[in-house]
Design an enzyme around this catalytic site. Structure first.
Site, PDB file in Angstrom:
ATOM      1  N   LYS A  93       2.161  12.141  -1.164  1.00 29.07           N
ATOM      2  CA  LYS A  93       1.577  12.302   0.320  1.00 29.07           C
ATOM      3  C   LYS A  93       2.732  11.899   1.450  1.00 29.07           C
ATOM      4  CE  LYS A  93      -2.176  10.619   3.432  1.00 29.07           C
ATOM      5  NZ  LYS A  93      -3.426   9.953   3.356  1.00 29.07           N
ATOM      6  N   HIS A  94       3.277  10.576   1.054  1.00 26.96           N
ATOM      7  CA  HIS A  94       4.327  10.315   2.278  1.00 26.96           C
ATOM      8  C   HIS A  94       5.898  10.370   1.682  1.00 26.96           C
ATOM      9  CE1 HIS A  94       0.967   8.466   4.487  1.00 26.96           C
ATOM     10  NE2 HIS A  94       0.250   8.233   3.082  1.00 26.96           N
ATOM     11  N   GLN A 140       1.157   8.267  -3.191  1.00 27.94           N
ATOM     12  CA  GLN A 140       1.786   7.884  -2.273  1.00 27.94           C
ATOM     13  C   GLN A 140       3.041   8.714  -2.055  1.00 27.94           C
ATOM     14  OE1 GLN A 140       1.003   5.515   0.367  1.00 27.94           O
ATOM     15  NE2 GLN A 140      -0.813   5.509  -0.505  1.00 27.94           N
ATOM     16  N   HIS A 187       0.920  -1.086   0.071  1.00 27.14           N
ATOM     17  CA  HIS A 187       0.127   0.020   0.158  1.00 27.14           C
ATOM     18  C   HIS A 187       0.839   1.316  -0.073  1.00 27.14           C
ATOM     19  CE1 HIS A 187      -3.264   2.598   2.203  1.00 27.14           C
ATOM     20  NE2 HIS A 187      -2.904   3.080   1.301  1.00 27.14           N
ATOM     21  N   GLN A 194      -1.647  -1.471  -8.198  1.00 24.06           N
ATOM     22  CA  GLN A 194      -2.715  -0.409  -8.275  1.00 24.06           C
ATOM     23  C   GLN A 194      -4.162  -0.845  -8.511  1.00 24.06           C
ATOM     24  OE1 GLN A 194      -0.863   3.520  -9.991  1.00 24.06           O
ATOM     25  NE2 GLN A 194      -0.381   1.856 -11.143  1.00 24.06           N
ATOM     26  N   LEU A 195      -4.799  -1.709  -7.467  1.00 25.39           N
ATOM     27  CA  LEU A 195      -5.738  -2.431  -7.671  1.00 25.39           C
ATOM     28  C   LEU A 195      -7.135  -1.742  -8.068  1.00 25.39           C
ATOM     29  CD1 LEU A 195      -5.218  -4.256  -4.197  1.00 25.39           C
ATOM     30  CD2 LEU A 195      -5.052  -5.491  -6.460  1.00 25.39           C
TER      31      LEU A 195
END
EC number: 4.6.1.19
Length: 196
Positions: free
Chosen positions: A90-91, A87, A32, A69-70
């Site tokens: 953001k992270h 991601q 994730h 990337q489901l």
């Protein structure tokens, strides 16, 4: 800066039960994200906002396999890279002093490669399709994470918490394990479904 990194691995069967997936859920954990964080204050969307460069070649294929990337149809996902871009901004932005985009994604893949959580659970007789106590799942994962993992649940069907994600934490340079702060999303008294 940040105090630890959390590698967050999603169980696709539960993710795709809770969300609409365009990809066929693989029968193994997928990434994730890799989240730099502090124990007391959550970090996200750090400044300066990084520019995302689109992946091609081997790295694109590796990410497509291990950080699936489901929610997105495969061709769209590989071209537009929405989940990875999200991601990273953001992270990944919160560890950009230490890891550039390539080293950040490379590290996530390398850390995932250290663990086969499905096999670890199966070794402890925790098999998709049944329910288990939180403690049994926690203890099984801790045999490989050494420090406390963060077991995350989702309650898509009311009254049935299910195993949704597992977080494994590392020191900022990822050379040793770190005790994950607990997100407390699992009902410790109920059985937790490990969805098939």
């Amino acid at each position: 800066d940040f105090e630890y990194l959390q590698l967050v691995l999603t169980w696709p069967a539960s993710f795709c039960y809770a969300n609409h997936c365009e990809r066929i859920a693989p029968n193994n954990f997928t990434i994730h994200g890799l989240w730099p964080d502090n124990v007391k204050t959550r970090l996200h969307n750090c400044k300066p906002k990084p520019t995302y460069s689109y992946f091609t070649g081997k790295m694109l294929n590796d990410l497509d396999k291990h950080w699936m990337q489901l929610k997105f149809e495969q061709d769209y996902g590989r071209t537009e890279q929405p989940s990875w871009k999200y991601q990273y901004i953001k992270h990944g932005s919160c560890c950009q002093k230490r890891y550039n985009q390539n080293t950040y994604f490379g590290l996530a893949l390398r850390l995932k490669d250290k663990f086969d959580l499905l096999r670890t659970l199966q070794t402890h007789r925790i098999i998709p399709g049944s329910s288990y106590t939180f403690q049994d799942i926690f203890d099984a994962i801790k045999t490989v994470s050494q420090e406390n993992p963060d077991i995350k649940c989702a309650e898509v069907t009311k009254g049935t918490p299910e195993l949704y994600e597992i977080g494994i934490c590392f020191t900022p340079n990822a050379d040793s394990m770190f005790r994950c702060p607990q997100s407390d999303t699992c009902d410790k008294t109920a059985k937790v479904l490990f969805r098939r």
